[in-house]
Motif scaffolding. Structure first.
Motif, PDB file in Angstrom:
ATOM      1  N   GLU A  65       0.840  -1.401   0.246  1.00 45.59           N
ATOM      2  CA  GLU A  65      -0.091  -0.010   0.078  1.00 45.59           C
ATOM      3  C   GLU A  65       0.818   1.151   0.160  1.00 45.59           C
ATOM      4  OE1 GLU A  65      -2.406  -0.356   3.312  1.00 45.59           O
ATOM      5  OE2 GLU A  65      -3.816  -2.082   2.609  1.00 45.59           O
ATOM      6  N   GLU A  66       0.384   2.474  -0.332  1.00 43.67           N
ATOM      7  CA  GLU A  66       0.881   3.539  -0.430  1.00 43.67           C
ATOM      8  C   GLU A  66       1.392   4.145   1.151  1.00 43.67           C
ATOM      9  OE1 GLU A  66      -1.383   6.412  -2.385  1.00 43.67           O
ATOM     10  OE2 GLU A  66      -1.141   5.615  -4.485  1.00 43.67           O
ATOM     11  N   ASP A  67       2.694   4.603   1.147  1.00 45.65           N
ATOM     12  CA  ASP A  67       3.010   5.284   2.258  1.00 45.65           C
ATOM     13  C   ASP A  67       2.728   6.706   2.759  1.00 45.65           C
ATOM     14  OD1 ASP A  67       4.779   6.466   0.738  1.00 45.65           O
ATOM     15  OD2 ASP A  67       6.643   5.384   1.277  1.00 45.65           O
ATOM     16  N   SER A  68       3.370   7.273   3.561  1.00 43.49           N
ATOM     17  CA  SER A  68       2.923   8.647   3.806  1.00 43.49           C
ATOM     18  C   SER A  68       3.158   9.671   2.476  1.00 43.49           C
ATOM     19  CB  SER A  68       3.487   9.127   5.050  1.00 43.49           C
ATOM     20  OG  SER A  68       5.053   8.895   5.004  1.00 43.49           O
ATOM     21  N   ASN A  69       4.150   9.172   1.839  1.00 42.90           N
ATOM     22  CA  ASN A  69       4.770   9.977   0.575  1.00 42.90           C
ATOM     23  C   ASN A  69       4.117   9.650  -0.651  1.00 42.90           C
ATOM     24  OD1 ASN A  69       6.745  11.273   2.356  1.00 42.90           O
ATOM     25  ND2 ASN A  69       8.053   9.455   1.980  1.00 42.90           N
ATOM     26  N   GLY A  70       2.951   8.709  -0.524  1.00 45.96           N
ATOM     27  CA  GLY A  70       2.287   8.117  -1.627  1.00 45.96           C
ATOM     28  C   GLY A  70       2.928   7.341  -2.465  1.00 45.96           C
ATOM     29  N   GLU A  71       3.853   6.628  -1.960  1.00 43.41           N
ATOM     30  CA  GLU A  71       4.777   5.583  -2.869  1.00 43.41           C
ATOM     31  C   GLU A  71       4.424   4.133  -2.371  1.00 43.41           C
ATOM     32  OE1 GLU A  71       8.802   8.371  -3.865  1.00 43.41           O
ATOM     33  OE2 GLU A  71       8.847   6.972  -1.999  1.00 43.41           O
ATOM     34  N   LYS A  72       4.400   3.381  -3.158  1.00 38.40           N
ATOM     35  CA  LYS A  72       4.269   1.816  -2.956  1.00 38.40           C
ATOM     36  C   LYS A  72       5.640   1.278  -3.150  1.00 38.40           C
ATOM     37  CE  LYS A  72      -0.350   1.089  -4.694  1.00 38.40           C
ATOM     38  NZ  LYS A  72      -1.032   0.339  -5.625  1.00 38.40           N
TER      39      LYS A  72
END
Length: 510
Positions: free
Chosen positions: A416-423
């Motif tokens: 899932e995406e992290d706090s930076n919006g990256e998977k």
């Protein structure tokens, strides 16, 4: 290095060199002067023979130049005369050399008359009280003496003889030149010997280092092999005994590696057999129970939709197509589950053969990630991996690849995406002594603490709805656990604030 071959070789070679030079110097010191004396005696005799062979008293002027040349080449003084008188001590006639002045003539006459006064009465009384004159050689034609001139304080070797024509001959050579040459030669030889020993010592040191270098390399190789490090090989081109030994060590290393691989496999199989006998019955019962539970739902779905088709509950074509797709999908899931259960069963019951080999784990990781590159792109996942060029391990390469595939597939299903919006899916390789740990991390929700211990159980699902969504059946991690048990190594999971990390360990040494 107390008993170093290099040190002993250098000491032996320097000792032999020093002994040889010292022996040569002693021989030169003791025997060179005597050799010179013998050489001079032979030269005097040779001069007499050459003069006597061509002598002609009536033609002495014609022979004069030849006699001068002969005396110069032989490095002697040559005199020929034809008689003497005791009364006045005067030689009647000096035939050669023809250019002597009065003083030289009288001095020569004095020496020769003194000689004949001593030797003619009794040849055995040739020696004076102070050993001034000593007989060296006596023949029927001439006698050779070593004479000390008390007036000049010079030693001579002198030949007194009679030519075949009846005239007398006197040949003289300076003996002190011989002694001086011998002393100079011995001194020079001593200096050359010291310099030779110094230069020889340096050369012997270099030779000793070069001679023992391949031996030290082979010694280090044997130490590495004794520590079960089979990466070392002798690559020398030498054709001598050292090269033969190096190639023999290479053969030994290869055979030892194969033997250890076989023993590792045999030992691993023995451990599995022991554990298997204790767990076989329990695992069979658990297996049947879980299979019954997991197959119940898809079988019910297949049966229900098949009956719907038979009863023609939905008469339109689209509904029938949907019913068929559900049946096929559930059948495919059942087929996949059965295959994975068979693989798991082989691992748990010891039917699967584990072959230990030595291979590069980085190559396997790159291969698996490369095969899943399309899924990475579809899900917009960022892939990260440790910057390690190579890392060799001992294990079953096929089974390890299965573990990595399950870990990465699991990460792709839960990323899932992290706090930076990256998977992000990150693969890390860490070495520690003889163990390497491979971990697969994905960003997303951590696993609940109460489920941590159960995720390795067959058919266990943390989020059943999500598992059903991507077609999971809770067997993947069970297969991972079974593989690691078959390899007798550890595996595990760790929660992080931003995701989950699955790891397993392998041996880097046999």
């Amino acid at each position: 290095m107390k008993h170093s071959i290099k040190v002993r070789l250098i000491i032996i070679l320097i000792t032999l060199l020093s002994a040889t030079i010292l022996f040569s110097w002693v021989i030169n010191k003791v025997f060179l002067e005597k050799y010179y004396e013998s050489y001079k005696i032979n030269r005097l005799g040779d001069t007499y023979t050459k003069v006597n062979s061509k002598y002609d008293a009536d033609n002495i002027s014609a022979l004069s130049l030849g006699y001068e040349q002969l005396a110069s080449k032989q490095n002697v003084s040559l005199y020929i005369f034809n008689g003497f008188s005791y009364s006045g001590g005067i030689i009647l006639q000096t035939l050669f050399p023809t250019n002597m002045n009065e003083i030289q003539n009288r001095r020569l006459q004095s020496d020769i008359i003194e000689y004949y006064k001593k030797t003619l009465p009794n040849e055995e009384e040739v020696k004076s009280e102070k050993e001034a004159t000593r007989l060296l050689v006596k023949t029927d034609k001439y006698s050779i003496y070593r004479h000390f001139d008390t007036r000049l304080e010079v030693n001579y070797i002198e030949l007194y003889g009679i030519l075949d024509a009846g005239d007398k001959i006197f040949i003289r050579s300076n003996y002190d030149n011989i002694t001086e040459s011998a002393m100079i030669s011995s001194t020079f030889f001593a200096y050359v010997g010291v310099v030779s020993i110094l230069i020889g010592s340096i050369i012997m040191y270099v030779v000793g280092v070069e001679f023992t270098k391949p031996i030290l390399k082979l010694s280090q190789m044997t130490r590495d092999i004794s520590n079960l490090n089979f990466d070392v090989h002798y690559n020398g081109k030498r054709q001598d005994e050292v090269g033969e030994l190096g190639h023999s060590i290479n053969v030994l290393s290869e055979k030892l590696e194969d033997t250890i691989s076989s023993l590792k496999s045999a030992n691993n199989k023995l451990k599995k057999d022991i554990k298997q006998k204790e767990k076989v019955e329990e695992m069979r019962q658990e297996f049947l129970s879980n299979v019954t539970h997991e197959l119940k739902t898809p079988i019910a779905l297949i049966q229900g939709y098949a009956e719907g088709l038979k009863d023609n509950i939905q008469g339109d074509e689209e509904s029938r197509q949907f019913y068929c797709e559900v049946i096929m999908d559930e059948a495919a899931k059942m087929n996949n589950m059965v295959k994975r259960l068979l693989s798991l069963s082989e691992l748990e019951f010891g039917d699967s053969k584990v072959q230990f080999d030595r291979f590069d784990i980085i190559t396997v990781l790159n291969s698996v990630v490369g095969s899943m590159n399309m899924v990475y792109k579809q899900k917009n996942v960022i892939s990260k991996m440790s910057d390690i060029k190579s890392c060799y391990v001992w294990a079953d390469e096929y089974l390890v690849e299965e573990v990595i595939t399950n870990y990465i597939s699991n990460a792709l299903n839960h990323v899932e995406e992290d706090s930076n919006g990256e998977k992000i899916i990150s693969i890390c390789v860490k070495k520690s002594n003889s163990i390497v740990r491979i971990s697969v991390f994905n960003t997303g929700q951590p696993i609940p603490e109460e489920a941590i211990e159960r995720i390795w159980d067959k058919f266990y699902k943390v989020d059943k709805a999500r598992t059903r969504e991507y077609g999971g059946n809770g067997i993947g991690l069970s297969i991972v656990k079974a593989i690691m048990n078959s390899l007798n190594r550890e595996c595990g999971v760790k929660n992080w604030d931003n995701g989950v990390e699955f790891w397993f360990e392998l041996d880097t040494k046999a």
